[in-house]
Every structure is written in structure tokens, then in C-alpha cells.
Design a protein around this motif. Structure first.
Motif, short mmCIF file in Angstrom:
data_model
loop_
_atom_site.label_atom_id
_atom_site.label_comp_id
_atom_site.label_asym_id
_atom_site.label_seq_id
_atom_site.Cartn_x
_atom_site.Cartn_y
_atom_site.Cartn_z
N VAL A 122 13.08 -63.92 -22.66
CA VAL A 122 12.37 -65.10 -22.13
C VAL A 122 10.86 -65.07 -22.54
O VAL A 122 10.42 -65.93 -23.11
CB VAL A 122 12.51 -65.61 -20.70
CG1 VAL A 122 11.84 -66.68 -20.35
CG2 VAL A 122 14.03 -65.69 -20.67
N THR A 123 10.20 -64.08 -22.32
CA THR A 123 8.88 -63.88 -22.48
C THR A 123 8.79 -64.00 -24.23
O THR A 123 7.49 -64.61 -24.37
CB THR A 123 8.27 -62.51 -21.96
OG1 THR A 123 8.66 -62.42 -20.62
CG2 THR A 123 6.88 -62.20 -22.16
N GLU A 181 15.22 -73.89 -23.84
CA GLU A 181 15.33 -74.80 -22.44
C GLU A 181 14.48 -73.60 -21.52
O GLU A 181 13.91 -73.78 -20.54
CB GLU A 181 16.52 -75.17 -21.99
CG GLU A 181 16.60 -75.93 -20.67
CD GLU A 181 17.56 -76.57 -20.30
OE1 GLU A 181 17.92 -76.89 -19.10
OE2 GLU A 181 18.39 -77.04 -21.28
N ARG A 182 15.28 -72.21 -21.48
CA ARG A 182 14.90 -71.07 -20.43
C ARG A 182 13.53 -70.93 -20.62
O ARG A 182 12.85 -70.78 -19.63
CB ARG A 182 15.84 -70.16 -20.70
CG ARG A 182 15.53 -69.05 -19.67
CD ARG A 182 15.77 -69.41 -18.24
NE ARG A 182 15.63 -68.07 -17.56
CZ ARG A 182 16.50 -67.13 -17.06
NH1 ARG A 182 17.54 -67.44 -17.68
NH2 ARG A 182 16.27 -66.28 -16.49
N ALA A 183 13.01 -70.84 -21.88
CA ALA A 183 11.65 -70.62 -22.06
C ALA A 183 10.80 -71.62 -21.30
O ALA A 183 9.53 -71.24 -20.77
CB ALA A 183 11.27 -70.31 -23.48
N ALA A 229 11.02 -77.93 -27.48
CA ALA A 229 11.80 -78.37 -26.84
C ALA A 229 12.24 -79.62 -26.95
O ALA A 229 13.49 -80.16 -26.78
CB ALA A 229 11.39 -78.02 -25.34
N GLN A 230 11.20 -80.42 -27.60
CA GLN A 230 11.65 -81.77 -27.85
C GLN A 230 12.52 -82.11 -29.08
O GLN A 230 13.21 -82.94 -29.15
CB GLN A 230 10.28 -82.50 -28.15
CG GLN A 230 9.21 -82.84 -26.88
CD GLN A 230 7.93 -83.47 -27.22
OE1 GLN A 230 7.51 -83.02 -28.33
NE2 GLN A 230 7.31 -83.98 -26.34
N ARG A 260 16.49 -84.91 -20.04
CA ARG A 260 16.45 -83.38 -19.52
C ARG A 260 15.11 -83.01 -19.74
O ARG A 260 14.58 -82.38 -18.50
CB ARG A 260 17.26 -82.42 -20.32
CG ARG A 260 17.25 -80.97 -20.10
CD ARG A 260 17.61 -80.87 -18.87
NE ARG A 260 17.39 -79.45 -18.15
CZ ARG A 260 17.41 -79.18 -16.95
NH1 ARG A 260 17.46 -79.89 -15.84
NH2 ARG A 260 17.33 -77.84 -16.88
N LEU A 261 14.11 -83.28 -20.58
CA LEU A 261 12.71 -83.12 -20.60
C LEU A 261 12.03 -83.77 -19.17
O LEU A 261 11.07 -83.23 -18.72
CB LEU A 261 12.03 -83.66 -21.56
CG LEU A 261 12.47 -82.56 -22.86
CD1 LEU A 261 11.68 -83.44 -24.19
CD2 LEU A 261 11.64 -81.34 -22.77
#
Length: 202
Positions: free
Chosen positions: A23-24, A64-66, A112-113, A120-121
Motif C-alpha cells: 500500500v505504501t 482504492e486501498r492506496a 483513482a478517477q 465511490r470517490l
């Protein structure tokens, strides 16, 4: 006796550390390049592609997790901002902290977009939006923020300006040292209550 299918505490801890590294790495990689691939992220995390897919089934899930991780970290920073007193000064303080966070995560948001639906955003940004809405409402009650435009539009305008400033900074057209002042001046000029004679449209 521990079942072969039941992860031991050590295995769970190892998995959690692996997930944290991934994730990092995703946050860093996507903040530098919103098109960073799974292979790019796995390499940055120091894990194999199969290990990454063992924790995240798709790139979209990892993106999404990031983003969630970045928003949670940002929320902790914004929660410490003093929003008391004059709403205009409180907004300037909030914008200063928000700008730093947006500048760091603008490319991540772009990533993400491209993979997450707008709804969701919106959900992921709901806490930040509520904080801004509450401050704008207080400014309206104090008579320093305008009431002639929809609250949702004022919040969206602030969001557009912050992200626009981040894009201008990345393009080299807006110096990072000037951005905080530029963002605050622009947002506050939009939020400021207009003179009474200007409230009606000719």
C-alpha cells in the motif's frame, strides 16, 4: 492444534507487513505516476507479482486501498486544524493544510478517477466534505460567507481550485511557495459574502 488452513499469528503479521509495504509503495508510485502498473508497484514494494495479487485481486482494488490510506492519513492532519473563531481565518488554516495534502496526492487521485466510479470517490471524500460544509455554514451564520449559491457548489468549487492548483504546480506554472496564498485568496474571494447591491442579477 492449529489447522493448516488457519493462519498462525506470525503468518498474519507477515501478511499485514506485506500489505502495508504494498500500500505504501502504491501511494508513492501512483503519486509520481498515475499510470504506474502493478509490476511497478510490486517492484517498489520489494515483492513478487503473485504476492501482490495474493492480497489485491485487481489494480483497481489496490488503487482504492492506496487512496483510502492517503485519505485516512490526511484526515488525521485536518482533524488537528483549529477551525474555531473567525470562519475566514479558520478556512485559510484549513486550506493551507488541505493544499499540502492535495499537492501530495493529486496524481493518486487521478489514478483513482480512472478506475473508480464517481459515486465511490464521493463516498471516500465524505468526511472531508462534511468538515468543509460545517465551516462554510458557520461562516454563513457569521455573515462572512455567501448564502446566495448552493452549498454543494461552494464545496465543489473549493475542490476544483485545490486540484487545479496541484495541476498548475506539477506543470511548473505555479510555484509551490506561492500556492497556499493563491489557493486561499481564490477560495475566500468565491466564498465571501457579496455586497448587498450585487446580490440581484440585472
Amino acid at each position: 492444534m492449529v489447522s493448516a488452513e488457519t493462519p498462525t499469528p506470525r503468518r498474519r503479521a507477515d501478511a499485514e507487513r506485506s500489505i502495508a509495504r504494498i500500500v505504501t509503495a502504491a501511494r508513492v508510485s501512483l503519486s509520481r505516476n498515475p499510470d504506474a502498473t502493478v509490476d511497478d508497484i510490486a517492484k517498489a514494494a520489494g515483492v513478487g507479482r503473485m504476492t501482490l495479487y495474493g492480497h489485491f485481486r485487481t489494480r483497481s482494488e489496490l488503487v482504492e486501498r492506496a487512496l483510502v490510506d492517503a485519505l485516512e492519513a490526511g484526515d488525521k492532519v485536518l482533524a488537528d486544524v483549529d477551525l474555531g473563531g473567525d470562519a475566514r481565518k479558520a478556512m485559510a488554516r484549513l486550506l493551507a493544510s488541505s493544499w499540502q495534502l492535495v499537492a501530495e496526492s493529486a496524481a493518486l487521485l487521478t489514478a483513482a478517477q480512472s478506475v473508480l466510479p464517481a459515486g465511490r470517490l464521493q463516498d471516500l471524500h465524505s468526511d472531508a466534505a462534511e468538515r468543509v460544509e460545517g465551516l462554510i455554514r458557520r461562516g454563513q451564520e457569521q455573515g462572512v460567507f455567501r448564502t446566495d449559491l448552493p452549498l454543494s457548489w461552494l464545496v465543489s468549487s473549493m475542490h476544483y481550485i485545490l486540484n487545479g492548483a496541484a495541476q498548475e504546480n506539477r506543470a511548473g506554472r505555479l510555484d509551490a511557495t506561492q500556492a497556499t496564498q493563491v489557493v486561499a485568496a481564490t477560495v475566500l474571494s468565491i466564498l465571501s459574502a457579496p455586497a448587498a447591491e450585487n446580490l440581484t442579477t440585472p
